[in-house]
Write a protein that holds these residues in place. Structure first.
Motif, PDB file in Angstrom:
ATOM      1  N   GLY A 110      -4.999 -12.154  -4.013  1.00 35.08           N
ATOM      2  CA  GLY A 110      -4.632 -10.814  -3.598  1.00 35.08           C
ATOM      3  C   GLY A 110      -3.436 -10.266  -4.327  1.00 35.08           C
ATOM      4  N   THR A 111      -3.278  -8.984  -4.198  1.00 38.26           N
ATOM      5  CA  THR A 111      -2.111  -8.310  -4.738  1.00 38.26           C
ATOM      6  C   THR A 111      -1.486  -7.483  -3.619  1.00 38.26           C
ATOM      7  OG1 THR A 111      -1.287  -6.894  -6.535  1.00 38.26           O
ATOM      8  CG2 THR A 111      -3.441  -6.326  -5.612  1.00 38.26           C
ATOM      9  N   LEU A 112      -0.177  -7.575  -3.498  1.00 39.69           N
ATOM     10  CA  LEU A 112       0.515  -6.952  -2.374  1.00 39.69           C
ATOM     11  C   LEU A 112       0.860  -5.498  -2.671  1.00 39.69           C
ATOM     12  CD1 LEU A 112       1.982  -7.169   0.380  1.00 39.69           C
ATOM     13  CD2 LEU A 112       3.990  -7.968  -0.889  1.00 39.69           C
ATOM     14  N   VAL A 113       0.514  -4.661  -1.716  1.00 43.48           N
ATOM     15  CA  VAL A 113       0.877  -3.249  -1.772  1.00 43.48           C
ATOM     16  C   VAL A 113       1.795  -2.961  -0.598  1.00 43.48           C
ATOM     17  CG1 VAL A 113       0.026  -0.885  -1.588  1.00 43.48           C
ATOM     18  CG2 VAL A 113      -1.233  -2.566  -2.946  1.00 43.48           C
ATOM     19  N   THR A 114       2.944  -2.399  -0.890  1.00 39.36           N
ATOM     20  CA  THR A 114       3.915  -2.044   0.152  1.00 39.36           C
ATOM     21  C   THR A 114       4.230  -0.565   0.029  1.00 39.36           C
ATOM     22  OG1 THR A 114       4.893  -4.247   0.044  1.00 39.36           O
ATOM     23  CG2 THR A 114       6.172  -2.536   1.139  1.00 39.36           C
ATOM     24  N   VAL A 115       4.000   0.150   1.118  1.00 39.07           N
ATOM     25  CA  VAL A 115       4.255   1.586   1.142  1.00 39.07           C
ATOM     26  C   VAL A 115       5.394   1.851   2.113  1.00 39.07           C
ATOM     27  CG1 VAL A 115       3.268   3.872   1.460  1.00 39.07           C
ATOM     28  CG2 VAL A 115       1.813   1.988   0.690  1.00 39.07           C
ATOM     29  N   SER A 116       6.429   2.449   1.621  1.00 37.08           N
ATOM     30  CA  SER A 116       7.596   2.694   2.457  1.00 37.08           C
ATOM     31  C   SER A 116       7.873   4.182   2.586  1.00 37.08           C
ATOM     32  CB  SER A 116       8.823   1.988   1.868  1.00 37.08           C
ATOM     33  OG  SER A 116       9.059   2.430   0.545  1.00 37.08           O
TER      34      SER A 116
END
Length: 117
Positions: A110-116
């Motif tokens: 997987g690849t991590l996506v972080t939306v802030s």
């Protein structure tokens, strides 16, 4: 067979990312593909599927109108374009191939996506 999802990162609300799923040991052009995600504390969710012909066969309501899937069979790559990202899109994103029996048999890291906000 190895799949690799890449392109994740940190982005602000409303931003965009394009995830890439590349493969070695398997030609993706003959396979239906799926994108999934798993947020912390939640079950894995199917968000989009793409037929071998390039036709999108499913998009989850939670991402409809914001995410699109596509493939480049020459590059043996599948993409997930994510626009207008929201904090609830924060998750690890995975790609997988579906075999003839309808089973997702190979999964990428997987690849991590972080939306802030």
């Amino acid at each position: 067979v190895q799949l690799q999802a890449s392109g994740g990162g940190s982005v602000q609300v409303g931003g965009s990312l394009r995830l890439t799923c590349s493969a070695s040991g398997r030609t993706l052009s003959g396979y239906n593909m799926g994108w999934f995600r798993q947020a912390p504390g939640k079950e894995r969710e199917s968000i989009a599927t793409l037929g071998w012909s390039g036709r999108t066969t499913y998009v989850a309501d939670s991402v409809k109108g914001r995410f699109t899937v596509s493939r480049d069979n020459v590059k043996n790559t599948v993409y997930l374009q994510m626009n207008f990202l929201k904090p609830e899109d924060t998750a690890i994103y995975y790609c997988a191939t579906k075999n003839g029996a309808g089973v997702y048999d190979y999964w990428g890291q997987g690849t991590l996506v972080t939306v802030s906000s």
